[in-house]
Scaffold this motif. Structure first.
Motif, PDB file in Angstrom:
ATOM      1  N   LYS A   1       0.818  -1.219   0.000  1.00 21.40           N
ATOM      2  CA  LYS A   1       0.000   0.000   0.000  1.00 21.40           C
ATOM      3  C   LYS A   1       0.849   1.265   0.000  1.00 21.40           C
ATOM      4  CE  LYS A   1      -0.546   0.500   5.043  1.00 21.40           C
ATOM      5  NZ  LYS A   1      -1.518   0.728   6.137  1.00 21.40           N
ATOM      6  N   ASN A   2       2.000   1.238   0.665  1.00 26.89           N
ATOM      7  CA  ASN A   2       2.865   2.418   0.732  1.00 26.89           C
ATOM      8  C   ASN A   2       3.626   2.627  -0.574  1.00 26.89           C
ATOM      9  OD1 ASN A   2       2.113   2.834   3.444  1.00 26.89           O
ATOM     10  ND2 ASN A   2       3.723   1.444   4.160  1.00 26.89           N
ATOM     11  N   VAL A   3       4.077   1.542  -1.176  1.00 27.88           N
ATOM     12  CA  VAL A   3       4.835   1.649  -2.418  1.00 27.88           C
ATOM     13  C   VAL A   3       3.921   2.118  -3.558  1.00 27.88           C
ATOM     14  CG1 VAL A   3       6.361   0.457  -4.026  1.00 27.88           C
ATOM     15  CG2 VAL A   3       6.382  -0.179  -1.609  1.00 27.88           C
ATOM     16  N   THR A   4       2.714   1.561  -3.625  1.00 24.20           N
ATOM     17  CA  THR A   4       1.808   1.973  -4.695  1.00 24.20           C
ATOM     18  C   THR A   4       1.421   3.441  -4.569  1.00 24.20           C
ATOM     19  OG1 THR A   4      -0.172   1.231  -3.479  1.00 24.20           O
ATOM     20  CG2 THR A   4       0.871  -0.352  -4.974  1.00 24.20           C
ATOM     21  N   LEU A   5       1.230   3.907  -3.332  1.00 22.17           N
ATOM     22  CA  LEU A   5       0.878   5.308  -3.139  1.00 22.17           C
ATOM     23  C   LEU A   5       2.022   6.214  -3.578  1.00 22.17           C
ATOM     24  CD1 LEU A   5      -1.083   7.469  -2.183  1.00 22.17           C
ATOM     25  CD2 LEU A   5      -0.174   7.171   0.139  1.00 22.17           C
ATOM     26  N   ALA A   6       3.249   5.839  -3.225  1.00 21.65           N
ATOM     27  CA  ALA A   6       4.411   6.641  -3.629  1.00 21.65           C
ATOM     28  C   ALA A   6       4.506   6.738  -5.149  1.00 21.65           C
ATOM     29  CB  ALA A   6       5.684   6.046  -3.041  1.00 21.65           C
ATOM     30  N   ILE A   7       4.286   5.623  -5.829  1.00 19.20           N
ATOM     31  CA  ILE A   7       4.347   5.623  -7.296  1.00 19.20           C
ATOM     32  C   ILE A   7       3.225   6.473  -7.876  1.00 19.20           C
ATOM     33  CG2 ILE A   7       4.123   4.181  -9.363  1.00 19.20           C
ATOM     34  CD1 ILE A   7       5.415   1.900  -7.692  1.00 19.20           C
ATOM     35  N   ALA A   8       2.011   6.324  -7.351  1.00 17.72           N
ATOM     36  CA  ALA A   8       0.869   7.072  -7.879  1.00 17.72           C
ATOM     37  C   ALA A   8       1.053   8.579  -7.714  1.00 17.72           C
ATOM     38  CB  ALA A   8      -0.416   6.614  -7.182  1.00 17.72           C
ATOM     39  N   LEU A   9       1.555   9.010  -6.562  1.00 17.47           N
ATOM     40  CA  LEU A   9       1.781  10.439  -6.341  1.00 17.47           C
ATOM     41  C   LEU A   9       2.858  10.972  -7.278  1.00 17.47           C
ATOM     42  CD1 LEU A   9       1.657  10.531  -2.429  1.00 17.47           C
ATOM     43  CD2 LEU A   9      -0.084  11.390  -4.011  1.00 17.47           C
TER      44      LEU A   9
END
Length: 254
Positions: free
Chosen positions: A25-33
């Motif tokens: 969840k943290n890695v996907t959010l970083a990529i999306a931002l």
């Protein structure tokens, strides 16, 4: 204007895959931002909505409902893989549906750009009966960006530079797929709050309030004025959104 919906997989009470000190969840959010910011700083001719900008719990139904109600032209759902492999793969819906050929054409452009930017091992273009692909009313792709339980992939995913490369691969692929042009405006753009207090918004949604800002506050604009449900918004550098109503804010460049 092409409307791009970016979904950071999992979030909140759903960590997704876990391994090597990372939570999906943290890695996907970083990529999306990062993807949002690259699209808005480097390209023109589009608007972006994210399913989430924080560690937020959202159901799959909520995510696709957001994209569908916004009228997105394309949906990208960002994920990290697990299960003992290595590398990158992408998915489109495996059913029979109108527009499947075009969905797969767009996916190929996104897929190959990500592989080129990251040098991930290419695990191929695939199909599956995933909710985000099946229930979206627009063409959609789900990307699996490395394996969180592979020590080599996980080491890369801990690098901010590598996450930027993943995001840039997505951005280049989307630009290729939808003919987005590179931004030619070198002037910085700003918005100043004119009233005593004013809401900002997590997403391009008047109901998704974030924090209150105050008279005299100035913010860098990364997405110019675009329509939202009877009004207009800007996106500011923090990733939040703010009204573009000139009664409340002043827009200027320098």
């Amino acid at each position: 204007m092409t409307k791009l919906f970016i979904d950071a997989g999992h979030g909140g009470s759903d960590p997704g895959a876990v391994g090597n000190g990372l939570q999906e969840k943290n890695v996907t959010l970083a990529i999306a931002l990062k993807l949002r910011d690259i699209l808005n700083s480097d390209y023109e001719g589009h608007s972006v909505m994210l399913s989430r900008t924080t560690d937020q719990t959202l159901s799959l139904d909520q995510r696709t409902a957001m994209a569908n109600s916004w009228g997105a032209d394309y949906l990208v759902s960002v994920h990290i893989n697990a299960g003992g492999g290595t590398g990158f793969e992408s998915y489109t819906f495996n059913g029979n549906y109108e527009g499947k050929e075009e969905t797969n054409r767009l996916r190929r452009l996104v897929h190959h750009a990500i592989v080129a930017e990251t040098d991930f091992r290419d695990r191929g273009i695939k199909e599956a009966n995933f909710h985000m692909l099946r229930e979206s009313a627009m063409p959609a792709v789900l990307t699996e960006n490395g394996f969180i339980d592979n020590t080599s992939d996980a080491a890369a995913l801990k690098s901010d530079t590598f996450l930027t490369a993943i995001a840039r691969g997505h951005a280049v692929g989307l630009a290729n797929a939808f003919g987005l042009v590179e931004s030619t405006n070198d002037n910085e753009k700003f918005v100043e709050v004119l009233v005593d207090s004013l809401w900002t918004y997590h997403t391009a949604n008047w109901g998704d309030k974030a924090v209150v800002v105050n008279q005299g506050d100035v913010f860098t604009v990364i997405q110019d004025r675009f329509p939202v449900d009877g009004g207009y918004m800007y996106q500011i550098k923090s990733g939040l959104y703010i009204t573009a109503n000139p009664s409340y804010v002043r827009y200027y460049t320098r």
